[in-house]
Design a protein around this motif. Structure first.
Motif, PDB file in Angstrom:
ATOM      1  N   TYR A   1       0.859  -1.175   0.000  1.00  0.00           N
ATOM      2  CA  TYR A   1       0.000   0.000   0.000  1.00  0.00           C
ATOM      3  C   TYR A   1       0.897   1.227   0.000  1.00  0.00           C
ATOM      4  N   TYR A   2       0.581   2.222  -0.793  1.00  0.00           N
ATOM      5  CA  TYR A   2       1.339   3.467  -0.803  1.00  0.00           C
ATOM      6  C   TYR A   2       0.597   4.509   0.010  1.00  0.00           C
ATOM      7  N   GLY A   3       1.336   5.486   0.541  1.00  0.00           N
ATOM      8  CA  GLY A   3       0.686   6.519   1.330  1.00  0.00           C
ATOM      9  C   GLY A   3       1.676   7.418   2.034  1.00  0.00           C
ATOM     10  N   ILE A   4       1.332   7.781   3.271  1.00  0.00           N
ATOM     11  CA  ILE A   4       2.063   8.796   4.024  1.00  0.00           C
ATOM     12  C   ILE A   4       2.162   8.380   5.490  1.00  0.00           C
ATOM     13  N   ILE A   5       3.296   8.682   6.103  1.00  0.00           N
ATOM     14  CA  ILE A   5       3.451   8.590   7.559  1.00  0.00           C
ATOM     15  C   ILE A   5       3.628  10.006   8.080  1.00  0.00           C
ATOM     16  N   THR A   6       2.839  10.377   9.084  1.00  0.00           N
ATOM     17  CA  THR A   6       3.016  11.682   9.726  1.00  0.00           C
ATOM     18  C   THR A   6       3.557  11.467  11.131  1.00  0.00           C
ATOM     19  N   PHE A   7       4.388  12.417  11.562  1.00  0.00           N
ATOM     20  CA  PHE A   7       4.954  12.325  12.906  1.00  0.00           C
ATOM     21  C   PHE A   7       5.219  13.710  13.458  1.00  0.00           C
ATOM     22  N   GLU A   8       5.356  13.759  14.776  1.00  0.00           N
ATOM     23  CA  GLU A   8       5.660  14.991  15.505  1.00  0.00           C
ATOM     24  C   GLU A   8       6.909  14.762  16.345  1.00  0.00           C
ATOM     25  N   ILE A   9       7.502  15.853  16.788  1.00  0.00           N
ATOM     26  CA  ILE A   9       8.606  15.806  17.733  1.00  0.00           C
ATOM     27  C   ILE A   9       8.098  16.419  19.033  1.00  0.00           C
ATOM     28  N   GLN A  10       8.066  15.606  20.090  1.00  0.00           N
ATOM     29  CA  GLN A  10       7.604  16.060  21.398  1.00  0.00           C
ATOM     30  C   GLN A  10       8.654  15.683  22.437  1.00  0.00           C
ATOM     31  N   ASN A  11       9.160  16.666  23.137  1.00  0.00           N
ATOM     32  CA  ASN A  11      10.183  16.437  24.170  1.00  0.00           C
ATOM     33  C   ASN A  11      11.341  15.600  23.631  1.00  0.00           C
ATOM     34  N   ASN A  12      11.825  15.986  22.458  1.00  0.00           N
ATOM     35  CA  ASN A  12      12.942  15.315  21.792  1.00  0.00           C
ATOM     36  C   ASN A  12      12.666  13.840  21.484  1.00  0.00           C
ATOM     37  N   GLN A  13      11.401  13.493  21.291  1.00  0.00           N
ATOM     38  CA  GLN A  13      10.996  12.138  20.936  1.00  0.00           C
ATOM     39  C   GLN A  13      10.190  12.184  19.633  1.00  0.00           C
ATOM     40  N   ILE A  14      10.381  11.169  18.789  1.00  0.00           N
ATOM     41  CA  ILE A  14       9.629  11.037  17.544  1.00  0.00           C
ATOM     42  C   ILE A  14       8.337  10.300  17.863  1.00  0.00           C
ATOM     43  N   ILE A  15       7.206  10.909  17.529  1.00  0.00           N
ATOM     44  CA  ILE A  15       5.897  10.320  17.795  1.00  0.00           C
ATOM     45  C   ILE A  15       5.160  10.162  16.460  1.00  0.00           C
ATOM     46  N   ILE A  16       4.896   8.925  16.048  1.00  0.00           N
ATOM     47  CA  ILE A  16       4.113   8.687  14.837  1.00  0.00           C
ATOM     48  C   ILE A  16       2.672   9.067  15.140  1.00  0.00           C
ATOM     49  N   THR A  17       2.079   9.915  14.300  1.00  0.00           N
ATOM     50  CA  THR A  17       0.711  10.353  14.547  1.00  0.00           C
ATOM     51  C   THR A  17      -0.295   9.652  13.636  1.00  0.00           C
ATOM     52  N   ASN A  18       0.106   9.328  12.404  1.00  0.00           N
ATOM     53  CA  ASN A  18      -0.822   8.664  11.487  1.00  0.00           C
ATOM     54  C   ASN A  18      -0.073   7.905  10.412  1.00  0.00           C
ATOM     55  N   GLU A  19      -0.733   6.887   9.897  1.00  0.00           N
ATOM     56  CA  GLU A  19      -0.312   6.195   8.690  1.00  0.00           C
ATOM     57  C   GLU A  19      -1.509   6.218   7.754  1.00  0.00           C
ATOM     58  N   PHE A  20      -1.373   6.899   6.653  1.00  0.00           N
ATOM     59  CA  PHE A  20      -2.445   6.992   5.669  1.00  0.00           C
ATOM     60  C   PHE A  20      -2.107   6.089   4.496  1.00  0.00           C
ATOM     61  N   LYS A  21      -3.033   5.193   4.137  1.00  0.00           N
ATOM     62  CA  LYS A  21      -2.794   4.240   3.048  1.00  0.00           C
ATOM     63  C   LYS A  21      -3.754   4.521   1.898  1.00  0.00           C
ATOM     64  N   ASN A  22      -3.187   4.572   0.693  1.00  0.00           N
ATOM     65  CA  ASN A  22      -3.985   4.736  -0.515  1.00  0.00           C
ATOM     66  C   ASN A  22      -4.389   3.345  -0.989  1.00  0.00           C
ATOM     67  N   ASN A  23      -5.636   3.008  -0.853  1.00  0.00           N
ATOM     68  CA  ASN A  23      -6.111   1.671  -1.205  1.00  0.00           C
ATOM     69  C   ASN A  23      -6.475   1.601  -2.685  1.00  0.00           C
ATOM     70  N   ASP A  24      -5.473   1.702  -3.521  1.00  0.00           N
ATOM     71  CA  ASP A  24      -5.661   1.647  -4.966  1.00  0.00           C
ATOM     72  C   ASP A  24      -4.706   0.586  -5.520  1.00  0.00           C
TER      73      ASP A  24
ATOM     74  N   ASP B   1      -5.857  21.832   6.865  1.00  0.00           N
ATOM     75  CA  ASP B   1      -5.965  20.672   7.757  1.00  0.00           C
ATOM     76  C   ASP B   1      -5.768  19.352   7.028  1.00  0.00           C
ATOM     77  N   TYR B   2      -5.389  19.407   5.761  1.00  0.00           N
ATOM     78  CA  TYR B   2      -5.265  18.196   4.960  1.00  0.00           C
ATOM     79  C   TYR B   2      -3.826  17.971   4.523  1.00  0.00           C
ATOM     80  N   ILE B   3      -3.533  16.703   4.307  1.00  0.00           N
ATOM     81  CA  ILE B   3      -2.282  16.341   3.669  1.00  0.00           C
ATOM     82  C   ILE B   3      -2.659  15.602   2.392  1.00  0.00           C
ATOM     83  N   TYR B   4      -1.970  15.961   1.320  1.00  0.00           N
ATOM     84  CA  TYR B   4      -2.246  15.385   0.012  1.00  0.00           C
ATOM     85  C   TYR B   4      -1.081  14.500  -0.405  1.00  0.00           C
ATOM     86  N   SER B   5      -1.426  13.351  -0.958  1.00  0.00           N
ATOM     87  CA  SER B   5      -0.439  12.413  -1.471  1.00  0.00           C
ATOM     88  C   SER B   5      -0.627  12.316  -2.975  1.00  0.00           C
TER      89      SER B   5
END
Length: 125
Positions: A62-85, A99-103
């Motif tokens: 599946y292709y898509g996007i991983i989003t993450f944040e940096i909080q207190n010097n830590q990597i935090i995965i926030t979402n995995e978006f999968k293109n179901n095509d 408020d959107y992310i485009y792939s």
């Protein structure tokens, strides 16, 4: 910095400080990210980062996007978006708009007007 351990077939996101001291690292399982320069999308207002990715399971990719944040010097995965095509061939670039992310995904084997597909995901509720 985004790196790949080819022998282990896993990808790693590494956080460094300005002096190149490693602060954190995160190994992704069943997800692989592009390591090309310029593939990191940044939403500076929300302090959210995104990378194009592909995800695997026992049956398909599946292709898509991983989003993450940096909080207190830590990597935090926030979402995995999968293109179901089923026809997608490559993970494409991504961009934040509002408020959107485009792939943007590309299928080089498709006819010209169907090569590019755009997927939109709301990453903040």
């Amino acid at each position: 910095m985004i790196g790949e351990y080819i022998n282990e077939a896993q990808n790693e996101i590494i956080l460094f400080d300005k002096n190149m001291n490693q602060l954190d690292s995160l190994i992704l399982e069943n997800a692989y990210i592009m390591t090309n320069i310029g593939t990191l999308a940044i939403n500076e207002t929300e302090n959210v980062f995104a990378v194009p990715a592909y995800f695997t399971d026992e049956t398909r990719r599946y292709y898509g996007i991983i989003t993450f944040e940096i909080q207190n010097n830590q990597i935090i995965i926030t979402n995995e978006f999968k293109n179901n095509d089923d026809e997608l061939m490559y993970q494409g670039l991504c961009v934040f708009i509002g408020d959107y992310i485009y792939s943007f995904d590309i299928n080089d084997n498709a006819i010209d007007n169907q090569k590019l597909k755009v997927f939109a995901y709301k990453y903040r509720l």
